[in-house]
Motif scaffolding. Structure first.
Motif, mmCIF file in Angstrom:
data_model
loop_
_atom_site.group_PDB
_atom_site.id
_atom_site.type_symbol
_atom_site.label_atom_id
_atom_site.label_comp_id
_atom_site.label_asym_id
_atom_site.label_seq_id
_atom_site.Cartn_x
_atom_site.Cartn_y
_atom_site.Cartn_z
ATOM 1 N N ILE A 198 0.857 -1.172 0.000
ATOM 2 C CA ILE A 198 0.000 0.000 0.000
ATOM 3 C C ILE A 198 0.901 1.232 0.000
ATOM 4 N N PHE A 218 3.010 0.097 5.003
ATOM 5 C CA PHE A 218 2.106 1.070 5.575
ATOM 6 C C PHE A 218 2.858 2.154 6.339
ATOM 7 N N LEU A 273 3.873 5.994 5.247
ATOM 8 C CA LEU A 273 3.367 7.017 6.170
ATOM 9 C C LEU A 273 4.462 8.050 6.441
ATOM 10 N N LEU A 313 4.627 10.162 3.549
ATOM 11 C CA LEU A 313 3.521 11.140 3.578
ATOM 12 C C LEU A 313 3.943 12.382 4.370
ATOM 13 N N THR A 325 -4.390 16.991 -0.473
ATOM 14 C CA THR A 325 -4.369 16.348 0.841
ATOM 15 C C THR A 325 -5.382 15.203 0.848
ATOM 16 N N GLY A 326 -4.935 14.038 1.246
ATOM 17 C CA GLY A 326 -5.847 12.902 1.336
ATOM 18 C C GLY A 326 -6.159 12.243 0.005
ATOM 19 N N GLU A 386 -4.448 10.141 -1.546
ATOM 20 C CA GLU A 386 -4.105 8.715 -1.538
ATOM 21 C C GLU A 386 -5.357 7.886 -1.270
ATOM 22 N N LEU A 387 -6.262 8.440 -0.458
ATOM 23 C CA LEU A 387 -7.479 7.686 -0.155
ATOM 24 C C LEU A 387 -8.377 7.597 -1.377
ATOM 25 N N ILE A 407 -6.767 4.969 -3.553
ATOM 26 C CA ILE A 407 -7.003 3.611 -3.055
ATOM 27 C C ILE A 407 -8.468 3.233 -3.268
#
Lengths: 369, 341
Positions: free
Chosen positions: B86, B142, B146, B149, B265-266, B268-269, B272
């Protein structure tokens, strides 16, 4: 490096490295702010850098303690930030609808509503992970993505501000000269430690994290334990949400608790809990959360531009993770270094590469945290 | 479409599997479900907003124009997720690329043609480093991504706290360039995104590297025992993701013509989510990059519908994404549970 047995026993303690990092970080502040450790009494309240570190770190400690148990079962909860936002949003919007925002009954009811919502989120996560068998990182991703939308839905996309004296106490008030939130945190940590270390609960959690299937076969209701830790984690996040919204007297669906899940995971990792599950240390997590908060404070006080905060955090994550990696220690230190803070999960107490090195042959194989 | 790893495990069941079981066992099912969902949503939109011009071809093409960068990022994420890993650094790398590009072009006066390879190189190198650490020190992807990130978002802020607008004429002419298609037009970003998709499709399904990605995601230990160079493949996968993120960042820069430390921002979500909605198994080893395209299109269509609806607010996007994510994860679960028995 001279390794007398005593020194080695000390460095092998699971709290040694987290505490050492914390002490170093605190000491770095002294040359920049000489009165860093002094605590003054003003208006019957204690003030000082140390007090504010604990005060501002309170929500993070709470979330991180909940996260510790989830990680101990081999899971992870990414939804805590969203739960913080939802709880704050529900509580504040209920209080703001009251005619008398100072009414104690109203505030308690509002907090109850917020915490119930948090528990529901936890149940949902637990249901997906334990009953449906979905990977935790994915199962909790759902609320992480949708939760902030829900929080904004509750606040109607606005930042709801409230003006309630009793509610202000939780996150911004003082009691017995100390910030009230410190007592809340102390209570939650004490209850958690008591439940996990004075009863068999902690052992069961570690057993599920070590090997869920084996635990089930020996008669542990691993499904129930898993659901329980997710509910507990969400509840902790909910209390943190109350604290954050109380401190700012506002609910912000977008920014409340933003990135707190990542900070919490970081705190847990710094505290020496393995991300693989099977072993945990609540004390380590509290120290880890304090390390993160101290790092933030230090960056402010020594005058480094605050925007580099994240770069420092990244550096800390990398260093801590590398130190925890048995492979890295073997490559870099040639196995001469004790497997101090981060031996692999308790589920695999057998020799990690560092353990097999002759110098540590006498080291205890399993740590009791 | 054929994949090299696709040797259906034809379970010798005691009884012949029912049609429902057969259907659930087909790994193309999620892609078909997503494509159908997209079609249904589009038709519903057509029914509801016909009078507001929803049916115009350009509205459809805008899905690619407005989501080209997300498509590129999601293609990178597909590689990582197929390999069983991931990548959480996607959004930060995109944000950093916008910032770096804007800073190099505006503050340092470099021409955009020089900046593009620099930005792509930095992104790919970042991905390479993360892959290197993940593989060599056996730290979970992960946590390493992170750290990535935090690092890239921090570097954004180190460059500047303020957003940097790009006024450079060559950039704006690139951003405004349109390719006419008869019924409408596509932007450069949309075309690059489609090219990336095509390349990824070829690499994943017709090259040795693609087969290795599937093999490692399917079962890392077996892949290792088979003698596949899993280390190199893993590192390459994260490098691909870093490269795609940087490219997505460049497309985002073109789309929005500024650099801002809080851009993407965000995301990546979103990436995914698009991969999961597109039917790729999060445990790795199964899925199609074409599914990712439909995942991105579905997410994009949600945004367009919310725009056309007018009364719905943007936070409904998040809720709808979460609900879809949940539905598709449960479908995946039903499928994998079926395979085990």
């Amino acid at each position: 490096m001279t390794t007398t047995p005593r020194w080695r026993a000390l460095t092998q303690h699971h709290l040694f490295w987290p505490v050492a990092v914390l002490v170093v970080l605190l000491l770095i502040n002294v040359p920049f702010t000489p009165d860093f450790f002094s605590i003054k009494m003003t208006d019957g309240h204690l003030y000082g850098s140390l007090v504010s570190i604990v005060l501002f770190g309170s929500p993070l400690i709470l979330v991180a303690v909940g996260m510790t148990l989830v990680i101990a079962t081999g899971g992870i909860d990414l939804s805590v930030g969203a739960v913080v936002a939802i709880t704050g949003a529900l509580t504040c919007s209920y209080i703001s609808d009251q005619a008398d925002q100072d009414s104690l009954a109203g505030v308690f009811l509002a907090m109850g509503i917020g915490l119930v919502a948090a528990v529901v989120c936890g149940l949902w996560n637990g249901f997906l992970v334990a009953r449906m068998g979905i990977q935790p990182i994915i199962a909790t991703l759902i609320i992480m993505v949708a939760g902030r939308g829900v929080a904004q839905l509750i606040t109607d996309g606005q930042i709801i501000t409230i003006n309630s004296e009793p509610y202000k106490l939780i996150g911004g008030g003082y009691w017995l000269t100390l910030p009230f939130s410190i007592f809340v945190v102390a209570a939650v940590v004490a209850i958690t430690v008591a439940l996990t270390r004075r009863t068999a609960l902690g052992l069961l959690v570690e057993s599920v994290g070590g090997n869920a299937e084996a635990s089930r076969l020996v008669g542990i209701r691993s499904m129930r334990i898993k659901i329980m830790v997710y509910v507990f984690c969400a509840l902790c996040a909910g209390i943190a949400g109350l604290m954050i919204s109380s401190n700012t007297s506002a609910a912000d669906g977008n920014n409340a608790g933003l990135w707190i899940e990542l900070d919490a995971i970081l705190a847990v990792v710094i505290g020496g809990t393995s991300l693989l599950g099977g072993r945990f240390s609540v004390g380590g997590t509290v120290v880890g959360a304090l390390v993160i908060q101290t790092l933030t404070t230090t960056i402010y006080t020594i005058g480094v531009p605050t925007q580099t905060n994240l770069v420092f955090k990244a550096a800390v994550v990398i260093v801590v993770c590398l130190l925890q990696s048995p492979k890295f220690r073997t490559k870099v230190f040639g196995g001469k270094f004790g497997s101090g803070s981060g031996a692999k999960g308790g589920g695999a107490p057998a020799a990690t590469p560092a353990d097999t090195a002759p110098t540590t042959a006498t080291a205890p194989k399993m740590e009791v945290s | 479409m054929s994949t090299a790893t696709k040797t259906p495990t034809a379970p010798h069941n005691r009884r012949t599997p029912s049609r429902a079981a057969q259907l659930l066992g087909d790994r193309r099912l999620p892609v078909v479900v997503t494509a159908t969902l997209f079609l249904v949503m589009y038709l519903v939109g057509l029914g509801r907003y016909q009078n507001y011009g929803f049916g115009e071809p350009q509205v459809f093409l805008n899905l690619f124009i407005d989501n080209g960068y997300l498509l590129v990022a999601a293609v990178g994420a597909t590689f990582v997720i197929l390999s069983g890993g991931i990548d959480l650094s996607v959004g930060s790398v995109i944000g950093f690329t916008t910032m770096l590009t804007a800073w190099l072009v505006e503050k340092q006066g470099l021409p955009i043609v020089v900046v593009i390879p620099i930005a792509l190189g930095v992104g790919a190198f970042g991905g390479f480093l993360m892959g290197y650490v993940i593989h060599n020190f056996e730290i979970q992807p992960f946590i390493v991504t992170l750290a990535g990130l935090f690092l890239f978002r921090g570097l954004c802020l180190v460059i500047s706290k303020e957003s940097i607008a790009i006024d450079d004429s060559s950039v704006s002419s690139m951003a405004q360039a349109q390719a006419q298609l008869g019924v409408g037009f596509l932007s450069i970003g949309a075309i690059i995104a489609l090219v990336v998709l095509a390349v990824a499709f070829y690499v994943l399904h017709y090259t040795r590297f693609g087969r290795r990605v599937y093999a490692i995601g399917g079962n890392e230990h077996s892949a290792m025992l088979m003698g596949l160079p899993q280390g190199g493949t893993k590192i390459a996968v994260y490098t691909v993701s870093g490269f795609c993120s940087a490219l997505a960042g460049l497309l985002f820069t073109l789309y929005i013509q500024s650099g801002d430390p809080l851009h993407a921002t965000g995301m990546e979500l979103d990436a995914i989510a698009a991969v999961v909605i597109g039917g790729t198994l999060l445990t790795g080893g199964s899925g199609y990059v074409v599914g990712t395209l439909f995942g991105v299109l579905v997410l994009g269509l949600i945004k367009s519908i919310i725009q056309f609806e007018g009364t719905l607010s943007s936070w409904w996007t998040k809720i709808a994404t979460g609900v879809l994510l949940c539905a598709f994860i449960l479908i995946q679960r039903a499928m994998t549970a079926r395979k085990k028995t």
